[in-house]
Design an enzyme around this catalytic site. Sequence first.
Site, PDB file in Angstrom:
ATOM      1  N   SER A  53      -9.201   2.493   3.508  1.00 13.75           N
ATOM      2  CA  SER A  53      -8.269   3.116   2.593  1.00 13.75           C
ATOM      3  C   SER A  53      -7.476   2.107   1.762  1.00 13.75           C
ATOM      4  CB  SER A  53      -7.310   4.029   3.360  1.00 13.75           C
ATOM      5  OG  SER A  53      -6.513   3.309   4.274  1.00 13.75           O
ATOM      6  N   SER A  62      -9.547   0.246   7.775  1.00 14.36           N
ATOM      7  CA  SER A  62      -9.054   0.274   6.400  1.00 14.36           C
ATOM      8  C   SER A  62      -8.535  -1.046   5.847  1.00 14.36           C
ATOM      9  CB  SER A  62      -7.951   1.334   6.261  1.00 14.36           C
ATOM     10  OG  SER A  62      -8.485   2.615   6.504  1.00 14.36           O
ATOM     11  N   LYS A 103       0.836  -1.202   0.000  1.00 12.13           N
ATOM     12  CA  LYS A 103       0.000   0.000   0.000  1.00 12.13           C
ATOM     13  C   LYS A 103       0.868   1.249   0.000  1.00 12.13           C
ATOM     14  CE  LYS A 103      -3.753   1.922   2.881  1.00 12.13           C
ATOM     15  NZ  LYS A 103      -4.600   1.638   4.057  1.00 12.13           N
TER      16      LYS A 103
END
Length: 473
Positions: free
Chosen positions: A158, A182, A83
């Site tokens: 996210s 997330s 990520k």
Amino acid sequence: MWDMSPLHAFGDDALGELDAVGVAERIASGEVSASEVVDAAIARIDAVGPALGAVAARAYDAARAEAAAPRPGFFSGVPTLVKDNADVAGLPTQQGADAWRGAPAAVDGDFARMYRATGVVVLGKSQLSEFGFSASAEHPRLGAVRNPWDLDYTAGASSSGASALVAAGAVPLAHANDGGGSIRIPAAVNGLVGLKPTRGRIAQDKMMREMPVRIVADGVVTRSVRDTAAFYREAEKVYRNLKLPPIGDIAGPGRRRLRIALVTESVGRNAAPDVAELTRGVGAMLEQMGHRVEVVAPPVPDSFADDFLLYWSLLSLYSVKMGKRTFGPTFDASKLDNLTLGLARHCRRNLHRLPLATARMAASKRTSAAFFADYDVVLTPTLAHATPRIGHLDPTQPFEVIMERLLDWVAFTPLQNATGDPAISLPLVRDAQGMPLGMMFAAQQGHEATLLELAFELEEAVDFAAIQAHQPL
């Protein structure tokens, strides 16, 4: 009946329809090479990545070079992404924003270093919402991350890019992290397994470790319980927090019948009637399995939602005020979205409340420990209502509109970020539109093994929805 148009990259190549454990076993047996697997993953990412908006940066040349002589480890040669809020050598860390031009990281951060030690090959970085603040990645200039089950819907956030790519079959697992849900939110809406571990369980980059209340936890999103269990088993061999009991090698259901609290209400925000009904249905199934399920009131103080929002907004204020020092001289706050800027304003207006809010946040772990004296697991829906379409959480809307909609949807996941407890989202049901809908199970700090054993049991009882085999119900 409903009309859905799933987008996926599953096919007859070196990856096939295998999960990460299956790919690792195939490479280890010599049936395929790491290079073949990495090339297949690159082709898949290029096939679905643009439509999904899921890729933040690519490192294909480095990945191909590494695949020629992959690192040792259980996942040796298995392709993945990190990520874009964790440092990877040679790639910038843009945090889902375009308000500055990031320089390539000189070295891997602590998470990427630990992750690579399990043998994975990093193909690049996955996209997220700006700083991870929103539960939907819909950047006004970078574009939206779309759900592969139906491109009109959000992939959550996210860790949206990671989840969209894993669900679409581009890679079998990907890094995710969770500061308010997330890992669990995008897992829930993409039909994946997403475990937020206990605070301190996994190695983290310095920025995450130095928060006043360490709400962010790193992990992965996967398509199978055994992949998630294998990741934590292998990560534990690389990095072990001696203050926590080991997870160990969880390979199947547990025998112990659990005391499960069922909750469909949160502070001022309840699950939508259809979601609450689906949650109760999962509770009934657990009772049929021999577990004891009891409907209870939410174990959350009335001040929690406001406290968490204020602490969350502190992270935004820090990013805005310290932008040039943190991200470099090209940082331009005027390019940030309305959610980020609105959170910063909220914090400035309420700074006098921050010390008490932070103290109550830190104390929430004691309330949680008392609750888990009576229960082994808490069952809630991961999210309070069905997956919204792209645009519902558009960050160019007024801050008050975005925040009200976020609070209405993300009512259940933040609690474990404050307490530090582990929680897992499992793809057990689908909503009226046929979209995946996650159910969340939380346990006391250090009890990931309990959650994984229960997840294995549920996976055996309920076939998790597979995007490549989608049929209207």
